[in-house]
Design a protein around this motif. Structure first.
Motif, PDB file in Angstrom:
ATOM      1  N   HIS A 154     -11.996  -3.619  -5.458  1.00 32.59           N
ATOM      2  CA  HIS A 154     -11.754  -2.431  -6.281  1.00 32.59           C
ATOM      3  C   HIS A 154     -13.005  -2.000  -7.038  1.00 32.59           C
ATOM      4  O   HIS A 154     -13.205  -0.805  -7.278  1.00 32.59           O
ATOM      5  N   ASP A 155     -13.822  -2.952  -7.436  1.00 33.52           N
ATOM      6  CA  ASP A 155     -15.064  -2.611  -8.140  1.00 33.52           C
ATOM      7  C   ASP A 155     -16.012  -1.805  -7.255  1.00 33.52           C
ATOM      8  O   ASP A 155     -16.921  -1.135  -7.763  1.00 33.52           O
ATOM      9  N   ARG A 156     -15.818  -1.873  -5.957  1.00 29.43           N
ATOM     10  CA  ARG A 156     -16.638  -1.123  -5.007  1.00 29.43           C
ATOM     11  C   ARG A 156     -15.930   0.119  -4.484  1.00 29.43           C
ATOM     12  O   ARG A 156     -16.245   0.648  -3.425  1.00 29.43           O
ATOM     13  N   ASN A 157     -14.948   0.572  -5.257  1.00 30.21           N
ATOM     14  CA  ASN A 157     -14.219   1.802  -4.971  1.00 30.21           C
ATOM     15  C   ASN A 157     -13.527   1.807  -3.613  1.00 30.21           C
ATOM     16  O   ASN A 157     -13.527   2.807  -2.895  1.00 30.21           O
ATOM     17  N   VAL A 158     -12.945   0.679  -3.277  1.00 31.32           N
ATOM     18  CA  VAL A 158     -12.187   0.561  -2.030  1.00 31.32           C
ATOM     19  C   VAL A 158     -10.781   0.072  -2.360  1.00 31.32           C
ATOM     20  O   VAL A 158     -10.598  -0.801  -3.208  1.00 31.32           O
ATOM     21  N   ILE A 159      -9.802   0.650  -1.695  1.00 34.78           N
ATOM     22  CA  ILE A 159      -8.424   0.178  -1.778  1.00 34.78           C
ATOM     23  C   ILE A 159      -8.058  -0.359  -0.406  1.00 34.78           C
ATOM     24  O   ILE A 159      -8.267   0.300   0.608  1.00 34.78           O
ATOM     25  N   HIS A 160      -7.509  -1.553  -0.373  1.00 32.70           N
ATOM     26  CA  HIS A 160      -7.173  -2.162   0.917  1.00 32.70           C
ATOM     27  C   HIS A 160      -6.030  -1.435   1.607  1.00 32.70           C
ATOM     28  O   HIS A 160      -6.077  -1.130   2.792  1.00 32.70           O
ATOM     29  N   ARG A 161      -4.946  -1.154   0.883  1.00 31.28           N
ATOM     30  CA  ARG A 161      -3.785  -0.376   1.332  1.00 31.28           C
ATOM     31  C   ARG A 161      -2.821  -1.107   2.263  1.00 31.28           C
ATOM     32  O   ARG A 161      -1.791  -0.556   2.610  1.00 31.28           O
ATOM     33  N   ASP A 162      -3.134  -2.304   2.681  1.00 26.80           N
ATOM     34  CA  ASP A 162      -2.214  -2.985   3.599  1.00 26.80           C
ATOM     35  C   ASP A 162      -2.176  -4.488   3.321  1.00 26.80           C
ATOM     36  O   ASP A 162      -2.251  -5.300   4.243  1.00 26.80           O
ATOM     37  N   ILE A 163      -2.041  -4.853   2.056  1.00 28.31           N
ATOM     38  CA  ILE A 163      -1.956  -6.270   1.700  1.00 28.31           C
ATOM     39  C   ILE A 163      -0.570  -6.798   2.043  1.00 28.31           C
ATOM     40  O   ILE A 163       0.445  -6.234   1.621  1.00 28.31           O
ATOM     41  N   LYS A 164      -0.533  -7.864   2.804  1.00 22.40           N
ATOM     42  CA  LYS A 164       0.717  -8.510   3.218  1.00 22.40           C
ATOM     43  C   LYS A 164       0.362  -9.898   3.734  1.00 22.40           C
ATOM     44  O   LYS A 164      -0.815 -10.177   4.036  1.00 22.40           O
ATOM     45  N   PRO A 165       1.325 -10.811   3.847  1.00 24.25           N
ATOM     46  CA  PRO A 165       1.022 -12.186   4.266  1.00 24.25           C
ATOM     47  C   PRO A 165       0.306 -12.292   5.607  1.00 24.25           C
ATOM     48  O   PRO A 165      -0.506 -13.193   5.797  1.00 24.25           O
ATOM     49  N   SER A 166       0.576 -11.378   6.535  1.00 27.53           N
ATOM     50  CA  SER A 166      -0.087 -11.449   7.841  1.00 27.53           C
ATOM     51  C   SER A 166      -1.528 -10.961   7.787  1.00 27.53           C
ATOM     52  O   SER A 166      -2.272 -11.105   8.764  1.00 27.53           O
ATOM     53  N   ASN A 167      -1.955 -10.391   6.663  1.00 32.20           N
ATOM     54  CA  ASN A 167      -3.343  -9.973   6.486  1.00 32.20           C
ATOM     55  C   ASN A 167      -4.091 -10.887   5.518  1.00 32.20           C
ATOM     56  O   ASN A 167      -5.144 -10.521   4.996  1.00 32.20           O
ATOM     57  N   PHE A 194      -6.408  12.670  -6.438  1.00 29.26           N
ATOM     58  CA  PHE A 194      -5.563  13.795  -6.829  1.00 29.26           C
ATOM     59  C   PHE A 194      -5.004  14.602  -5.671  1.00 29.26           C
ATOM     60  O   PHE A 194      -4.294  15.576  -5.885  1.00 29.26           O
ATOM     61  N   HIS A 195      -5.300  14.218  -4.453  1.00 28.50           N
ATOM     62  CA  HIS A 195      -4.779  14.932  -3.295  1.00 28.50           C
ATOM     63  C   HIS A 195      -4.118  13.948  -2.346  1.00 28.50           C
ATOM     64  O   HIS A 195      -4.576  12.841  -2.172  1.00 28.50           O
ATOM     65  N   THR A 196      -3.024  14.385  -1.731  1.00 25.63           N
ATOM     66  CA  THR A 196      -2.344  13.523  -0.778  1.00 25.63           C
ATOM     67  C   THR A 196      -3.161  13.403   0.485  1.00 25.63           C
ATOM     68  O   THR A 196      -3.900  14.303   0.859  1.00 25.63           O
ATOM     69  N   GLY A 197      -2.999  12.284   1.158  1.00 25.19           N
ATOM     70  CA  GLY A 197      -3.715  12.050   2.402  1.00 25.19           C
ATOM     71  C   GLY A 197      -2.787  11.422   3.417  1.00 25.19           C
ATOM     72  O   GLY A 197      -1.572  11.587   3.357  1.00 25.19           O
ATOM     73  N   THR A 198      -3.339  10.661   4.343  1.00 24.97           N
ATOM     74  CA  THR A 198      -2.554  10.027   5.388  1.00 24.97           C
ATOM     75  C   THR A 198      -1.852   8.788   4.834  1.00 24.97           C
ATOM     76  O   THR A 198      -2.435   8.010   4.103  1.00 24.97           O
ATOM     77  N   THR A 199      -0.585   8.632   5.176  1.00 24.37           N
ATOM     78  CA  THR A 199       0.152   7.444   4.761  1.00 24.37           C
ATOM     79  C   THR A 199      -0.313   6.252   5.576  1.00 24.37           C
ATOM     80  O   THR A 199      -0.230   6.254   6.793  1.00 24.37           O
ATOM     81  N   VAL A 200      -0.821   5.227   4.879  1.00 22.63           N
ATOM     82  CA  VAL A 200      -1.351   4.044   5.550  1.00 22.63           C
ATOM     83  C   VAL A 200      -0.756   2.804   4.908  1.00 22.63           C
ATOM     84  O   VAL A 200      -0.646   2.723   3.688  1.00 22.63           O
ATOM     85  N   GLY A 201      -0.379   1.825   5.726  1.00 19.63           N
ATOM     86  CA  GLY A 201       0.158   0.582   5.204  1.00 19.63           C
ATOM     87  C   GLY A 201       1.394   0.149   5.967  1.00 19.63           C
ATOM     88  O   GLY A 201       1.794   0.777   6.945  1.00 19.63           O
ATOM     89  N   SER A 202       1.994  -0.957   5.519  1.00 21.84           N
ATOM     90  CA  SER A 202       3.205  -1.493   6.140  1.00 21.84           C
ATOM     91  C   SER A 202       4.376  -1.215   5.219  1.00 21.84           C
ATOM     92  O   SER A 202       4.350  -1.565   4.039  1.00 21.84           O
ATOM     93  N   ALA A 203       5.422  -0.594   5.758  1.00 23.90           N
ATOM     94  CA  ALA A 203       6.520  -0.064   4.946  1.00 23.90           C
ATOM     95  C   ALA A 203       7.131  -1.099   4.008  1.00 23.90           C
ATOM     96  O   ALA A 203       7.458  -0.786   2.857  1.00 23.90           O
ATOM     97  N   GLU A 204       7.304  -2.342   4.467  1.00 26.57           N
ATOM     98  CA  GLU A 204       7.952  -3.362   3.645  1.00 26.57           C
ATOM     99  C   GLU A 204       7.173  -3.671   2.371  1.00 26.57           C
ATOM    100  O   GLU A 204       7.753  -4.058   1.361  1.00 26.57           O
ATOM    101  N   TYR A 205       5.851  -3.513   2.429  1.00 31.67           N
ATOM    102  CA  TYR A 205       4.988  -3.935   1.319  1.00 31.67           C
ATOM    103  C   TYR A 205       4.358  -2.741   0.592  1.00 31.67           C
ATOM    104  O   TYR A 205       3.610  -2.933  -0.358  1.00 31.67           O
ATOM    105  N   MET A 206       4.657  -1.546   1.038  1.00 33.54           N
ATOM    106  CA  MET A 206       3.957  -0.365   0.557  1.00 33.54           C
ATOM    107  C   MET A 206       4.471   0.101  -0.805  1.00 33.54           C
ATOM    108  O   MET A 206       5.679   0.181  -1.032  1.00 33.54           O
ATOM    109  N   ALA A 207       3.556   0.426  -1.702  1.00 28.49           N
ATOM    110  CA  ALA A 207       3.923   0.968  -3.006  1.00 28.49           C
ATOM    111  C   ALA A 207       4.537   2.350  -2.832  1.00 28.49           C
ATOM    112  O   ALA A 207       4.193   3.076  -1.892  1.00 28.49           O
ATOM    113  N   PRO A 208       5.455   2.748  -3.722  1.00 22.27           N
ATOM    114  CA  PRO A 208       6.126   4.042  -3.569  1.00 22.27           C
ATOM    115  C   PRO A 208       5.172   5.213  -3.434  1.00 22.27           C
ATOM    116  O   PRO A 208       5.411   6.124  -2.639  1.00 22.27           O
ATOM    117  N   GLU A 209       4.060   5.195  -4.186  1.00 24.52           N
ATOM    118  CA  GLU A 209       3.131   6.320  -4.118  1.00 24.52           C
ATOM    119  C   GLU A 209       2.429   6.425  -2.766  1.00 24.52           C
ATOM    120  O   GLU A 209       2.006   7.506  -2.353  1.00 24.52           O
TER     121      GLU A 209
END
Length: 459
Positions: A154-167, A194-209
């Motif tokens: 996060h300090d390097r301005n990156v969000i992983h977006r798909d944290i889960k046990p298999s990763n 501030f703008h919506t983009g492509t939905t990325v991640g795994s549904a079971e672990y994905m934050a509502p936003e």
């Protein structure tokens, strides 16, 4: 073996020393040095191969990721630009000891490739399936080991977006958790915030936003929290969320009498807050909570197991509890039959008669019923069946129709049973264990037993 990475190749397997694919004629070495040996993963963004670096004498193994590209000159040009930008970020992230190093990135045959360090070990998903659910001490250690990695990211301005046990891979050499699969990582920018983009991640672990195309550092923290409760329970996150009351009900699914201290429970609850404003905003806040609440001494995992799983005849109900907690309804139904036989001193698999029901110890019957009612959230259980029987005015025909049982088949063949929560209320435990004459009287006999034990209408 050499494996051809060209999409659509009909026979990708080739001899080890081959230079060209015997099927499609393409070069087998990528960038004249990386030889793919087998595919090990596939997703919406590409395919991953296990490979060997032929340019180094020891021929170390590595991971090659081939990224899919959409056709169209403008899209392709933009994709290549973003690919090189992302590669720069991955190179920077790979400097952390708990993130795979980036070894190379290049374009070949109109495909984009990333080559990364191979992490020897097993994912936390694989570990869960092999050894079972985690306890509080393991979750605490995971948080302490992984949160600093997330801070680095996060300090390097990156969000992983798909944290889960298999990763998350537990590296074999030092047992440290390694965060993998940054292939879907996106740069944080003012526009991304501030703008919506492509939905990325795994549904079971994905934050509502994230379902709305937005992601923040707190989104990764949410996914980490979901991963923790999955590892604690072994139950799919979809099953852990109570959609009726719009809340997480993960404590109801803790197996084997395990407990989680209030302090850690509050930390997990805050990680899982749906509203971002109520969630931890940064890794530092989570670490501060971990350190200030002194959760290093969790409650003993088995402290209340005897109180919760009472037996008058020394029966261990841990296996039944574990199966029910993991929603293994079919196995739990069979285990209930086995336990009934144990309680009555019968051989496993023997049928029970109406006279046997009258001999069941009250505390054991209550324990079995409590477990079924608790883990099905009131959908299954002996007391649930009794309530339905009373509502049917003790009419066996109506009762069978309500619980989804055949009227004329006293043994309810397995094929006629439904082992999921879509089954009618009261469908389980089944009556497969029932035998003898006048078997259709069993709801009445069971109702009288439950009444005598003081558990006629609820657990």
């Amino acid at each position: 073996m050499s494996y051809c990475v060209i999409p659509g190749c009909l026979t990708p397997q080739n001899p080890h020393q081959a230079k060209f694919c015997l099927s499609c004629g393409s070069k087998l070495l990528l960038r004249e040095r990386y030889r793919s040996t087998q595919p090990i993963g596939r997703g919406g963004f590409g395919i991953t191969f296990l490979a060997v670096d032929e340019d180094i004498p020891s021929k170390p193994r590595c991971v090659v990721k081939q990224l899919y590209l959409h056709q169209g000159s403008l899209v392709l040009k933009k994709a290549v630009e973003l690919f090189h930008q992302e590669a720069e970020r991955l190179d920077e992230l790979g400097k952390h000891s708990q993130i795979p190093a980036l070894l190379a990135h290049f374009e070949q045959n109109k495909h984009l490739y990333l080559v990364q360090e191979l992490i020897e070990g097993e994912t936390l998903e694989q570990e869960l399936q092999r050894v079972g659910t985690f306890d509080e001490t393991q979750i605490l250690q995971l948080l302490r080991d992984l949160l600093p990695v997330l801070k680095f990211v996060h300090d390097r301005n990156v969000i992983h977006r798909d944290i889960k046990p298999s990763n998350i891979i537990r590296r074999r050499s030092d047992k440290k958790p390694i965060l993998i699969d940054f292939g879907v990582a996106k740069l944080i920018s003012n526009s991304a915030l501030f703008h919506t983009g492509t939905t990325v991640g795994s549904a079971e672990y994905m934050a509502p936003e994230q379902t709305k195309g937005k992601a923040f550092p707190a989104s990764d923290l949410y996914s980490l929290g979901v991963s923790c409760i999955y590892l604690l329970t072994g139950v799919s996150p979809f099953e852990l969320f109570d959609i009726i009351n719009n809340r997480w009900a993960w404590r109801n699914h803790l197996p084997n009498g395990k407990e989680v201290s209030d302090r850690l429970g509050k930390i997990l609850d805050k990680l899982l807050e749906s509203a971002i404003k109520n969630r931890y905003q940064s890794v530092e806040q989570v670490l501060q909570a971990l350190n200030s609440t002194q959760v290093a001494n969790p409650l003993p995992p088995q402290r209340n197991i005897n109180k919760a799983l009472v037996s008058e005849v020394g029966i261990d109900y841990t296996k039944l509890q574990n199966l029910l907690a993991r929603k293994k309804w079919k196995e739990a139904d069979q285990q209930t039959w086995d336990v009934l036989c144990q309680v009555l001193g019968k051989t496993q698999g023997q049928y029970l008669f109406n006279s046997d029901i009258e001999k069941l110890p009250c505390r054991d019957l209550q324990t079995m019923d409590k477990l079924w009612v608790k883990y099905s959230e009131g959908h299954f259980g002996f007391s649930v069946q009794n309530r339905i029987y009373q509502e049917a005015d003790e009419d066996y025909t109506i009762f069978c129709d309500r619980v989804g049982w055949s009227l004329h088949n006293s043994y309810s063949q397995e094929s006629a049973l439904k082992f999921n929560l879509r089954a009618p209320v009261g469908h389980l435990p089944s009556r497969r264990w029932l035998g003898g004459y006048n078997w259709w009287h069993h709801p009445k006999i069971l109702a009288a037993k439950l009444e005598n034990c003081g558990i006629a209408h609820s657990s």
